[in-house]
Design an enzyme around this catalytic site. Structure first.
Site, mmCIF file in Angstrom:
data_model
loop_
_atom_site.group_PDB
_atom_site.id
_atom_site.type_symbol
_atom_site.label_atom_id
_atom_site.label_comp_id
_atom_site.label_asym_id
_atom_site.label_seq_id
_atom_site.Cartn_x
_atom_site.Cartn_y
_atom_site.Cartn_z
ATOM 1 N N ARG A 102 -4.993 -4.647 10.637
ATOM 2 C CA ARG A 102 -4.511 -3.259 10.653
ATOM 3 C C ARG A 102 -5.003 -2.642 11.939
ATOM 4 O O ARG A 102 -6.203 -2.570 12.202
ATOM 5 C CB ARG A 102 -5.055 -2.487 9.449
ATOM 6 N N HIS A 129 4.901 -1.400 8.602
ATOM 7 C CA HIS A 129 4.012 -1.651 7.466
ATOM 8 C C HIS A 129 4.756 -2.586 6.492
ATOM 9 O O HIS A 129 5.117 -2.183 5.381
ATOM 10 C CB HIS A 129 3.646 -0.318 6.799
ATOM 11 N N GLN A 132 3.681 -3.183 2.703
ATOM 12 C CA GLN A 132 4.014 -2.038 1.859
ATOM 13 C C GLN A 132 5.474 -2.122 1.413
ATOM 14 O O GLN A 132 5.789 -1.927 0.236
ATOM 15 C CB GLN A 132 3.753 -0.734 2.617
ATOM 16 N N ASP A 224 5.952 10.069 2.130
ATOM 17 C CA ASP A 224 4.669 9.642 2.688
ATOM 18 C C ASP A 224 3.990 10.896 3.252
ATOM 19 O O ASP A 224 4.634 11.939 3.407
ATOM 20 C CB ASP A 224 4.923 8.602 3.802
ATOM 21 N N CYS A 264 3.634 5.521 -0.808
ATOM 22 C CA CYS A 264 2.743 4.403 -0.440
ATOM 23 C C CYS A 264 1.273 4.733 -0.691
ATOM 24 O O CYS A 264 0.458 3.832 -0.776
ATOM 25 C CB CYS A 264 2.972 4.006 1.007
ATOM 26 N N ARG A 292 1.221 -4.230 -4.509
ATOM 27 C CA ARG A 292 0.732 -4.701 -3.198
ATOM 28 C C ARG A 292 0.038 -6.049 -3.381
ATOM 29 O O ARG A 292 0.280 -7.005 -2.639
ATOM 30 C CB ARG A 292 -0.256 -3.690 -2.579
HETATM 31 N N1 CP Z 1 -0.556 2.262 1.396
HETATM 32 C C1 CP Z 1 -1.602 1.769 2.109
HETATM 33 O O1 CP Z 1 -1.443 0.981 3.056
HETATM 34 O O2 CP Z 1 -2.843 2.184 1.668
HETATM 35 P P1 CP Z 1 -4.227 2.000 2.439
HETATM 36 O O3 CP Z 1 -4.142 2.803 3.718
HETATM 37 O O4 CP Z 1 -5.270 2.528 1.491
HETATM 38 O O5 CP Z 1 -4.419 0.536 2.748
#
Ligand code: CP
Length: 305
Positions: A102, A129, A132, A224, A264, A292
């Protein structure tokens, strides 16, 4: 094994196979069946931004498949002090079997995959992403039994989550309609790529300014946060720009009666969504978060198995 940098590189068949496998692994887990398919395998998790869902779902998922997960804080790695991605990729490839990262710039994920000899999973970049979006599709598929021809409405910022969901919908033939204020549209090159894919599946991708238009007759309504990590300085400007884009009881009246509300997470209640919607009977956000893990276990089996 294959990397997952964006869903653009994954075929409809590959995506559908991951979704089916995710559903199967979820059922297995519920039945208490033991699965040790990734015994002896190690996934490294590099985080340059904070996370709850991505971190815990990957760690728990690896453990459930008999493998290991290593949490690697970007600040504590030498990349935090200037070691190149090139060298980091080569070194990590000596120790572990796959990397999830990430980070900010999408190019970093591409570089990691280019120079390393192990699969790389994108756990969120400024542009995409994909994990997701796989969980999002799995949730819709579980509830609706199909994806093709459904209408997914996305309200708010044309960001990384919107980009990946748009591509995912295009791949499986679901219509995608995004309502966003001027200046916050999804990136043009990504929309163009998604439209080319959608056309082959008889699906439409539409970008509108009016959220009622996007939500009209939709099967899923998605939103979001308005301000995500790294955008805090623009907070006031963003709150103003998105003020007409709240998902609330008035707006969701325009969706189908059995619409799914998706987010998300993390959510800001009474900003992008009211508590009445996110905590209401059409909300599937916690099932979506749980998915997830199931869909990523399927992805890991496919990549590492
Ligand atoms: N939706 C998501 O990626 O959550 P986090 O940022 O907690 O990983």
């Amino acid at each position: 094994g294959k990397s997952l940098l964006t869903l653009l590189d994954w075929s409809k068949e590959e995506i559908e196979a991951v979704l089916q496998k995710g559903i199967e692994l979820k059922r297995e887990r519920k039945e208490g069946k033991l699965n040790t398919s990734l015994n002896g395998q190690t996934l490294g998790l590099i985080f340059e931004k904070s996370s709850t869902r991505t971190r815990v779902s990957f760690e728990a998922g690896m453990i459930q498949l008999g493998g290991n997960a290593l949490y690697l804080n970007g600040q504590d790695l030498q990349i935090g002090r200037g070691e190149s991605i090139h060298d980091t990729a080569k070194v990590l490839s000596e120790f572990i079997d796959a990397i999830m990262i990430r980070t900010f710039e999408h190019s970093k994920v591409e570089e990691l995959a280019k120079y390393g000899s192990i699969p790389v999973i994108n756990g969120l970049t400024d542009e995409f992403h994909p994990c997701q979006a796989l969980a999002d599709l799995m949730t819709i598929y579980e509830e609706k039994g199909t994806l093709k021809g459904l209408k997914v409405a996305y309200i708010g910022d044309g960001n990384n989550v919107a980009h990946s969901l748009m591509i995912a919908c295009a791949k499986v033939g679901a219509h995608f309609s995004i309502a966003c204020p001027k200046g916050y549209e999804p990136k043009e090159w990504i929309v163009n790529e998604a439209r080319k894919i959608a056309e082959q599946q008889d699906a439409n991708i539409t970008i509108v300014e009016n959220s009622i238009e996007a939500v009209q007759d939709s099967d899923a309504v998605y939103t979001d946060v308005w301000t995500s990590m790294g955008q805090e300085a623009e907070n006031d400007i963003r709150l103003k720009a998105f003020s007409n884009y709240q998902v609330n009881d008035e707006l969701v009246k325009h969706a189908k009666d059995d619409y799914l509300f998706l987010h998300c997470l993390p959510a800001h209640r009474e900003e992008e969504v009211t508590a009445s919607v996110i905590d209401g009977e059409n909300s599937y956000v916690f099932q979506q978060a749980g998915n997830r893990m199931h869909v990523q276990k399927a992805l890991l089996q496919l990549i590492l198995g």
